[in-house]
Design an enzyme around this catalytic site. Structure first.
Site, PDB file in Angstrom:
ATOM      1  N   ASP A  21       0.823  -1.215   0.000  1.00  0.00           N
ATOM      2  CA  ASP A  21       0.000   0.000   0.000  1.00  0.00           C
ATOM      3  C   ASP A  21       0.857   1.266   0.000  1.00  0.00           C
ATOM      4  OD1 ASP A  21      -2.345   1.423  -0.018  1.00  0.00           O
ATOM      5  OD2 ASP A  21      -2.750   1.205   2.137  1.00  0.00           O
ATOM      6  N   HIS A  72       2.409   3.544  -9.092  1.00  0.00           N
ATOM      7  CA  HIS A  72       2.147   2.129  -9.387  1.00  0.00           C
ATOM      8  C   HIS A  72       3.313   1.501 -10.143  1.00  0.00           C
ATOM      9  CE1 HIS A  72      -1.731   2.439  -7.649  1.00  0.00           C
ATOM     10  NE2 HIS A  72      -2.251   3.207  -8.587  1.00  0.00           N
ATOM     11  N   GLU A 112       1.674 -13.043  12.631  1.00  0.00           N
ATOM     12  CA  GLU A 112       2.254 -11.849  13.232  1.00  0.00           C
ATOM     13  C   GLU A 112       2.035 -10.692  12.262  1.00  0.00           C
ATOM     14  OE1 GLU A 112       3.492 -11.628  16.262  1.00  0.00           O
ATOM     15  OE2 GLU A 112       3.143 -13.765  16.592  1.00  0.00           O
ATOM     16  N   ARG A 124      -0.412   9.404 -10.050  1.00  0.00           N
ATOM     17  CA  ARG A 124      -0.528   8.146  -9.304  1.00  0.00           C
ATOM     18  C   ARG A 124       0.071   6.966 -10.077  1.00  0.00           C
ATOM     19  NH1 ARG A 124      -3.928   7.624  -4.943  1.00  0.00           N
ATOM     20  NH2 ARG A 124      -4.300   5.452  -5.509  1.00  0.00           N
ATOM     21  N   GLU A 165     -12.373  -4.594  -3.843  1.00  0.00           N
ATOM     22  CA  GLU A 165     -12.940  -3.258  -3.589  1.00  0.00           C
ATOM     23  C   GLU A 165     -12.257  -2.184  -4.453  1.00  0.00           C
ATOM     24  OE1 GLU A 165     -12.114  -5.442  -1.021  1.00  0.00           O
ATOM     25  OE2 GLU A 165     -14.229  -5.984  -0.797  1.00  0.00           O
ATOM     26  N   ASN A 166     -11.114  -2.517  -5.046  1.00  0.00           N
ATOM     27  CA  ASN A 166     -10.393  -1.522  -5.846  1.00  0.00           C
ATOM     28  C   ASN A 166     -11.119  -1.171  -7.153  1.00  0.00           C
ATOM     29  OD1 ASN A 166      -7.111  -2.744  -4.796  1.00  0.00           O
ATOM     30  ND2 ASN A 166      -8.227  -0.970  -4.039  1.00  0.00           N
TER      31      ASN A 166
HETATM   32  C1  IPE Z   1      -5.346  -2.696   0.006  1.00  0.00           C
HETATM   33  O1  IPE Z   1      -5.040  -1.372  -0.219  1.00  0.00           O
HETATM   34  C2  IPE Z   1      -5.359  -3.448  -1.292  1.00  0.00           C
HETATM   35  C3  IPE Z   1      -4.075  -3.576  -1.962  1.00  0.00           C
HETATM   36  C4  IPE Z   1      -2.916  -3.235  -1.474  1.00  0.00           C
HETATM   37  C5  IPE Z   1      -4.125  -4.179  -3.259  1.00  0.00           C
HETATM   38  P1  IPE Z   1      -6.170  -0.242  -0.365  1.00  0.00           P
HETATM   39  O2  IPE Z   1      -5.461   1.030  -0.576  1.00  0.00           O
HETATM   40  O3  IPE Z   1      -7.159  -0.656  -1.373  1.00  0.00           O
HETATM   41  O4  IPE Z   1      -6.859  -0.313   1.074  1.00  0.00           O
HETATM   42  P2  IPE Z   1      -7.776   0.747   1.842  1.00  0.00           P
HETATM   43  O5  IPE Z   1      -8.812   1.219   0.881  1.00  0.00           O
HETATM   44  O6  IPE Z   1      -6.872   1.853   2.272  1.00  0.00           O
HETATM   45  O7  IPE Z   1      -8.330  -0.004   3.008  1.00  0.00           O
HETATM   46  C1  IPE Z   2      -1.514   0.286  -3.406  1.00  0.00           C
HETATM   47  O1  IPE Z   2      -1.350   1.669  -3.438  1.00  0.00           O
HETATM   48  C2  IPE Z   2      -1.842  -0.281  -4.768  1.00  0.00           C
HETATM   49  C3  IPE Z   2      -3.234  -0.718  -4.928  1.00  0.00           C
HETATM   50  C4  IPE Z   2      -4.149  -0.738  -3.986  1.00  0.00           C
HETATM   51  C5  IPE Z   2      -3.639  -1.159  -6.246  1.00  0.00           C
HETATM   52  P1  IPE Z   2      -2.569   2.658  -3.428  1.00  0.00           P
HETATM   53  O2  IPE Z   2      -2.977   2.938  -4.829  1.00  0.00           O
HETATM   54  O3  IPE Z   2      -3.651   2.176  -2.540  1.00  0.00           O
HETATM   55  O4  IPE Z   2      -1.898   3.951  -2.813  1.00  0.00           O
HETATM   56  P2  IPE Z   2      -2.516   4.955  -1.761  1.00  0.00           P
HETATM   57  O5  IPE Z   2      -3.041   4.146  -0.611  1.00  0.00           O
HETATM   58  O6  IPE Z   2      -3.587   5.704  -2.482  1.00  0.00           O
HETATM   59  O7  IPE Z   2      -1.357   5.808  -1.365  1.00  0.00           O
HETATM   60 MG    MG Z   3      -4.089   2.414  -0.569  1.00  0.00          MG
END
Ligand code: IPE
Ligand code: IPE
Ligand code: MG
Length: 252
Positions: free
Chosen positions: A36, A53, A219, A49, A83-84
């Site tokens: 994340d 990635h 853990e 963004r 949920e993404n």
């Molecule tokens: C969790 O990250 C999913 C992945 C790392 C693929 P998110 O960024 O989607 O989680 P939330 O929305 O902060 O809980």
């Molecule tokens: C994790 O990074 C990657 C995915 C969830 C696909 P994020 O895209 O959630 O990055 P933040 O949480 O917005 O910084």
């Molecule tokens: Mg995230």
């Protein structure tokens, strides 16, 4: 230095020092990672963004190689949650394209390091082109046993449990035959030991619907580092922290 790390880390470096503090005889067998913070990393750099990635994908490759060289047997990477899909379609498309590209360019990394790929999640909703590439890579690497990487794509733990229960019912499993082992074998991770260590980057302290059944006694390790900045030293730090934990599993 551990022979397998020659060429990846330098003698006398910070990584080398950390490596000396790792007990190779008590490594976590299965490490699961919630990768994340890509978006926040990019924002902090003043970049779109998508750049986060992209750097995040490079980190995933580096950590895959590091884990394999260290002797980790299972590495689960949470790459896209169920949920993404709530994200803007442009971001989803970028992520899907990047996953496809990685499946093409990462193939060598998997083959050279004898790593088996397994995709976990509900693959139905993924683009056909990506699905075919994933299937191909799973097939090509199916004979490798140095390390297994579980790539969680369109993965949600609650949906996984529902899917497992439905499959058991469809297979006519008798209620008297259902127990924790049987249910576990019907999860996408069936056959894989439960994670010993779960790492979440970016400072968030939540599980976000990841491996709910499997992490009952894992853990948990949370770090403020954004995923694109997570490196070999950060991975070693997590393993060292894990090795200082006293796991009791309910006993004294
Ligand atoms: C969790 O990250 C999913 C992945 C790392 C693929 P998110 O960024 O989607 O989680 P939330 O929305 O902060 O809980
Ligand atoms: C994790 O990074 C990657 C995915 C969830 C696909 P994020 O895209 O959630 O990055 P933040 O949480 O917005 O910084
Ligand atoms: Mg995230």
């Amino acid at each position: 230095m551990l022979d397998t790390f020659k060429g990846l880390i330098e003698a006398g470096s910070k990584e080398d020092d950390l490596l000396k503090n790792i007990d190779l005889k008590s490594l976590p067998v299965h490490v699961a990672v919630i990768m994340d913070g890509n978006g926040r990393w990019a924002k902090r750099q003043g970049l779109p963004r998508a750049e986060g990635h992209k750097k995040g994908a490079a980190t995933a490759r580096l950590i895959t190689e590091t884990a394999a060289r260290l002797g980790i047997k299972y590495l689960t990477l949470f790459a896209f949650s169920s949920e993404n899909w709530k994200r803007p379609v442009t971001e989803i498309n970028t992520l899907m394209d990047m996953l496809h590209e990685n499946m093409v360019s990462r193939r060598d990394l998997l083959i050279d390091n004898r790593i088996r790929l397994k995709v976990i999640g509900d693959l139905k909703r993924l683009p056909g082109k990506l699905k075919r590439k994933l299937q191909e890579t799973e097939d090509v690497t199916s004979g490798f046993d140095r390390m297994q990487i579980n790539l969680a794509l369109n993965y949600g733990a609650r949906a996984e449990i529902v899917h497992a229960v439905k499959t058991m019912l469809e297979n006519g499993v008798a209620p008297s035959k259902v127990n924790e082992q049987v249910l576990s074998s019907y999860l996408y991770t069936g056959g894989c030991p439960d994670p010993d260590l779960v790492v979440r980057t970016s400072g968030e302290k939540r599980i976000s619907n990841f491996l709910l059944f499997q992490i009952a006694y894992s853990e948990l390790y949370f770090t403020d580092v954004f995923w694109p900045d997570f490196d070999i030293a950060a991975f070693f730090d997590a393993v060292i922290d894990f090795q200082h934990r006293k796991r009791r599993f309910g006993s004294l």
